[in-house]
Design a protein around this motif. Sequence first.
Motif, PDB file in Angstrom:
ATOM      1  N   ASN A 241      33.870  26.340  56.088  1.00  0.00           N
ATOM      2  CA  ASN A 241      34.470  27.360  56.953  1.00  0.00           C
ATOM      3  C   ASN A 241      35.627  28.158  56.361  1.00  0.00           C
ATOM      4  N   SER A 242      36.150  27.739  55.245  1.00  0.00           N
ATOM      5  CA  SER A 242      37.277  28.480  54.670  1.00  0.00           C
ATOM      6  C   SER A 242      37.349  28.189  53.176  1.00  0.00           C
ATOM      7  N   GLY A 243      38.118  29.006  52.499  1.00  0.00           N
ATOM      8  CA  GLY A 243      38.347  28.791  51.076  1.00  0.00           C
ATOM      9  C   GLY A 243      39.104  27.491  50.837  1.00  0.00           C
ATOM     10  N   THR A 244      40.032  27.190  51.725  1.00  0.00           N
ATOM     11  CA  THR A 244      40.795  25.940  51.619  1.00  0.00           C
ATOM     12  C   THR A 244      39.850  24.743  51.603  1.00  0.00           C
ATOM     13  N   GLU A 245      38.910  24.765  52.530  1.00  0.00           N
ATOM     14  CA  GLU A 245      37.949  23.664  52.649  1.00  0.00           C
ATOM     15  C   GLU A 245      37.050  23.585  51.403  1.00  0.00           C
ATOM     16  N   ALA A 246      36.695  24.758  50.873  1.00  0.00           N
ATOM     17  CA  ALA A 246      35.834  24.783  49.680  1.00  0.00           C
ATOM     18  C   ALA A 246      36.564  24.160  48.488  1.00  0.00           C
ATOM     19  N   VAL A 247      37.838  24.529  48.325  1.00  0.00           N
ATOM     20  CA  VAL A 247      38.625  23.973  47.209  1.00  0.00           C
ATOM     21  C   VAL A 247      38.819  22.470  47.420  1.00  0.00           C
ATOM     22  N   MET A 248      39.093  22.076  48.655  1.00  0.00           N
ATOM     23  CA  MET A 248      39.289  20.648  48.956  1.00  0.00           C
ATOM     24  C   MET A 248      38.025  19.854  48.614  1.00  0.00           C
TER      25      MET A 248
ATOM     26  N   ALA B 263      49.540  29.233  41.027  1.00  0.00           N
ATOM     27  CA  ALA B 263      48.228  29.641  41.560  1.00  0.00           C
ATOM     28  C   ALA B 263      48.089  29.203  43.015  1.00  0.00           C
ATOM     29  N   TYR B 264      47.566  30.103  43.843  1.00  0.00           N
ATOM     30  CA  TYR B 264      47.302  29.794  45.242  1.00  0.00           C
ATOM     31  C   TYR B 264      45.843  29.406  45.404  1.00  0.00           C
ATOM     32  N   HIS B 265      45.615  28.250  46.016  1.00  0.00           N
ATOM     33  CA  HIS B 265      44.238  27.791  46.225  1.00  0.00           C
ATOM     34  C   HIS B 265      44.029  27.351  47.673  1.00  0.00           C
ATOM     35  N   GLY B 266      44.816  27.882  48.620  1.00  0.00           N
ATOM     36  CA  GLY B 266      44.706  27.421  49.993  1.00  0.00           C
ATOM     37  C   GLY B 266      45.678  26.282  50.242  1.00  0.00           C
ATOM     38  N   THR B 267      45.462  25.543  51.341  1.00  0.00           N
ATOM     39  CA  THR B 267      46.508  24.643  51.810  1.00  0.00           C
ATOM     40  C   THR B 267      46.160  23.147  51.751  1.00  0.00           C
TER      41      THR B 267
ATOM     42  N   ILE C  45      40.861  26.190  38.057  1.00  0.00           N
ATOM     43  CA  ILE C  45      41.300  27.497  37.560  1.00  0.00           C
ATOM     44  C   ILE C  45      40.806  28.609  38.472  1.00  0.00           C
ATOM     45  N   ASP C  46      41.711  29.492  38.864  1.00  0.00           N
ATOM     46  CA  ASP C  46      41.314  30.759  39.459  1.00  0.00           C
ATOM     47  C   ASP C  46      41.353  31.766  38.316  1.00  0.00           C
ATOM     48  N   PRO C  47      40.201  32.313  37.935  1.00  0.00           N
ATOM     49  CA  PRO C  47      40.186  33.183  36.754  1.00  0.00           C
ATOM     50  C   PRO C  47      40.967  34.493  36.923  1.00  0.00           C
TER      51      PRO C  47
ATOM     52  N   PHE D 263      36.170  26.242  39.121  1.00  0.00           N
ATOM     53  CA  PHE D 263      36.751  27.569  39.366  1.00  0.00           C
ATOM     54  C   PHE D 263      36.965  27.785  40.861  1.00  0.00           C
ATOM     55  N   ASP D 264      38.114  28.336  41.197  1.00  0.00           N
ATOM     56  CA  ASP D 264      38.347  28.858  42.538  1.00  0.00           C
ATOM     57  C   ASP D 264      38.046  30.351  42.462  1.00  0.00           C
ATOM     58  N   GLU D 265      36.872  30.728  42.974  1.00  0.00           N
ATOM     59  CA  GLU D 265      36.490  32.148  42.975  1.00  0.00           C
ATOM     60  C   GLU D 265      36.504  32.715  44.402  1.00  0.00           C
ATOM     61  N   VAL D 266      37.370  32.127  45.218  1.00  0.00           N
ATOM     62  CA  VAL D 266      37.480  32.587  46.603  1.00  0.00           C
ATOM     63  C   VAL D 266      37.824  34.086  46.618  1.00  0.00           C
ATOM     64  N   VAL D 267      38.681  34.507  45.729  1.00  0.00           N
ATOM     65  CA  VAL D 267      39.027  35.925  45.635  1.00  0.00           C
ATOM     66  C   VAL D 267      38.260  36.612  44.499  1.00  0.00           C
ATOM     67  N   SER D 268      38.135  35.935  43.365  1.00  0.00           N
ATOM     68  CA  SER D 268      37.669  36.614  42.153  1.00  0.00           C
ATOM     69  C   SER D 268      36.154  36.812  42.079  1.00  0.00           C
TER      70      SER D 268
ATOM     71  N   GLY E  96      34.662  31.955  49.081  1.00  0.00           N
ATOM     72  CA  GLY E  96      35.126  32.237  50.438  1.00  0.00           C
ATOM     73  C   GLY E  96      35.265  33.743  50.598  1.00  0.00           C
ATOM     74  N   LYS E  97      36.146  34.166  51.491  1.00  0.00           N
ATOM     75  CA  LYS E  97      36.477  35.593  51.686  1.00  0.00           C
ATOM     76  C   LYS E  97      35.250  36.510  51.762  1.00  0.00           C
ATOM     77  N   ILE E  98      34.960  37.310  50.694  1.00  0.00           N
ATOM     78  CA  ILE E  98      33.948  38.374  50.867  1.00  0.00           C
ATOM     79  C   ILE E  98      32.569  37.831  51.207  1.00  0.00           C
TER      80      ILE E  98
HETATM   81  C1  LIG Z   1      42.315  32.028  45.396  1.00  0.00           C
HETATM   82  C2  LIG Z   1      42.280  31.478  46.795  1.00  0.00           C
HETATM   83  N1  LIG Z   1      41.750  30.271  47.016  1.00  0.00           N
HETATM   84  C3  LIG Z   1      41.672  29.730  48.231  1.00  0.00           C
HETATM   85  C4  LIG Z   1      42.151  30.420  49.337  1.00  0.00           C
HETATM   86  C5  LIG Z   1      42.070  29.793  50.681  1.00  0.00           C
HETATM   87  O1  LIG Z   1      41.131  30.464  51.463  1.00  0.00           O
HETATM   88  P1  LIG Z   1      41.224  30.407  53.067  1.00  0.00           P
HETATM   89  O2  LIG Z   1      42.405  31.242  53.463  1.00  0.00           O
HETATM   90  O3  LIG Z   1      39.909  30.967  53.515  1.00  0.00           O
HETATM   91  O4  LIG Z   1      41.399  28.981  53.419  1.00  0.00           O
HETATM   92  C6  LIG Z   1      42.716  31.683  49.166  1.00  0.00           C
HETATM   93  C7  LIG Z   1      43.247  32.432  50.317  1.00  0.00           C
HETATM   94  O5  LIG Z   1      43.929  33.419  50.197  1.00  0.00           O
HETATM   95  C8  LIG Z   1      42.801  32.219  47.858  1.00  0.00           C
HETATM   96  O6  LIG Z   1      43.377  33.408  47.650  1.00  0.00           O
END
Ligand SMILES: Cc1ncc(COP(=O)(O)O)c(C=O)c1O
Length: 450
Positions: free
Chosen positions: A121-128, A149-153, A218-220, A251-256, A278-280
């Motif tokens: 359901n979210s990028g946070t969950e995907a990274v977790m 680097a931001y990878h969610g919470t 890594i978020d590229p 890789f965290d490709e939530v944004v990239s 995630g995101k798009i």
């Molecule tokens: C690179 C990256 N990873 C993970 C997340 C977390 O995604 P979400 O806000 O959908 O939990 C974000 C959110 O901005 C992000 O920028």
Amino acid sequence: MNSNKLASEDKSKESKHIYGRAVEVLTGGVSRNTIFRKPHPFYVKSASGSYIKDIEGTERLDFANNMASLIHGHSHPAIIEAVTEQLYKGSAYTMGTEAEVLFAELLNARTPGFEKIRFMNSGTEAVMTMIKASRVFTGKHKIAKAEGAYHGTYDYAEISQTANPSNWGDIDKPNAVPVVQETPKGIIDDMVIIHFNDIERTINLLDQHADQIACVLIDPVPHRIGLFLATNEYIEAIYNWTRKNNALLVFDEVVSYRVNYAGAQDSYSVKPDLTALGKIIGGGFPIGALAGKSEIMNVLDPRATFLRHPHSGTFSANPVSTTAGRVAMELFDEAAVLKLNAFTMKARKQIEEVIKTVDVPVCITGAGSMFRLHFQKNTPNTYRGAYQDKDTKAIVDELLDYLFFKKDIIMINTLACMFSTTLTQNNIDRLSEALFDGFKLVKPKIDQLV
Ligand SMILES: Cc1ncc(COP(=O)(O)O)c(C=O)c1O
């Protein structure tokens, strides 16, 4: 009282009133700090394409696109149609849907390294889930991630995201800095903080924990670090290190993911073992996904005699998000990705001309359809190099407020723009003109910083 403040009061009567109610029921009056702005957030009436209208009737040109999640802008007709049709059939069931299979087929065909995928359901969950799956697969616990680097919470993923000069420590021995107070010491101890794009220091830091690292995350194109692409040499060096040390490159490709048709990973000679998305890919609806090698993804397989990583989620792969996502990604085909990237590059060049004309010490970083402005002459390529102190941040905020209140333009609070396919040349001209005036406004202050 400055003119920005007066303008904000004129344009914000109703939003101010709603915020008054909001603070009575929501902590701080918001559900996500991202939308908070002083003196209060603005409330949306409607949005279409590249524009958002607030309840006072002010229409703003949107370059934030809900923090890089709306690749086709707001309320795209094809997405609305597909989602509406789905809604009449229901929005979530305790049963599978063909929608998730269709979308999985599309994404797995798009990126060669995606052998299997799971939606969440979210990028946070995907990274977790990616971190947990890495631990299960390797039998190790430590996670390496880049400072800033931001990878969610997720507790582990957020360590050192907000590291600053007072706590980040020696560059050769960076501290693992918690974001949330009372983060358990065990979590901090399980993190290895590395430096983005700095091969020598990164390998040295990884070597110190070689037999304990499950994955290098890594978020590229890390937005919060500075929005610049990881070099091929850097990714290769980490990949080779992980092969030697029984660890995964994830890789965290939530944004990239938007950067190339097959994601930013397509820029590299080596590929990650797992990827968080995630995101798009949600087409404007909540989503996350974990994709990668079957051999690793199998730790989630419920057919196993011994299920090593149970994974569920009440709304995971709900047909609204997967339908919207599929339509959005079908529209964002190879030609659309190339067109949007070229358009963004053209916009960057136009803004570079503005910077030259105003003669202001500003530079631009970015990749694909994203860019970020920095108040410094030399283009940064590290987190510490791009870090904004309090004085710089105050000028960034002044420019953002000026754009928002005086020019009706929304940018992300790092001075970043995340383009959507709905933007036009007229929109870019408007942004350039607004930045021309905005740079002139803040130039005396930026000049003083240098
Ligand atoms: C690179 C990256 N990873 C993970 C997340 C977390 O995604 P979400 O806000 O959908 O939990 C974000 C959110 O901005 C992000 O920028």
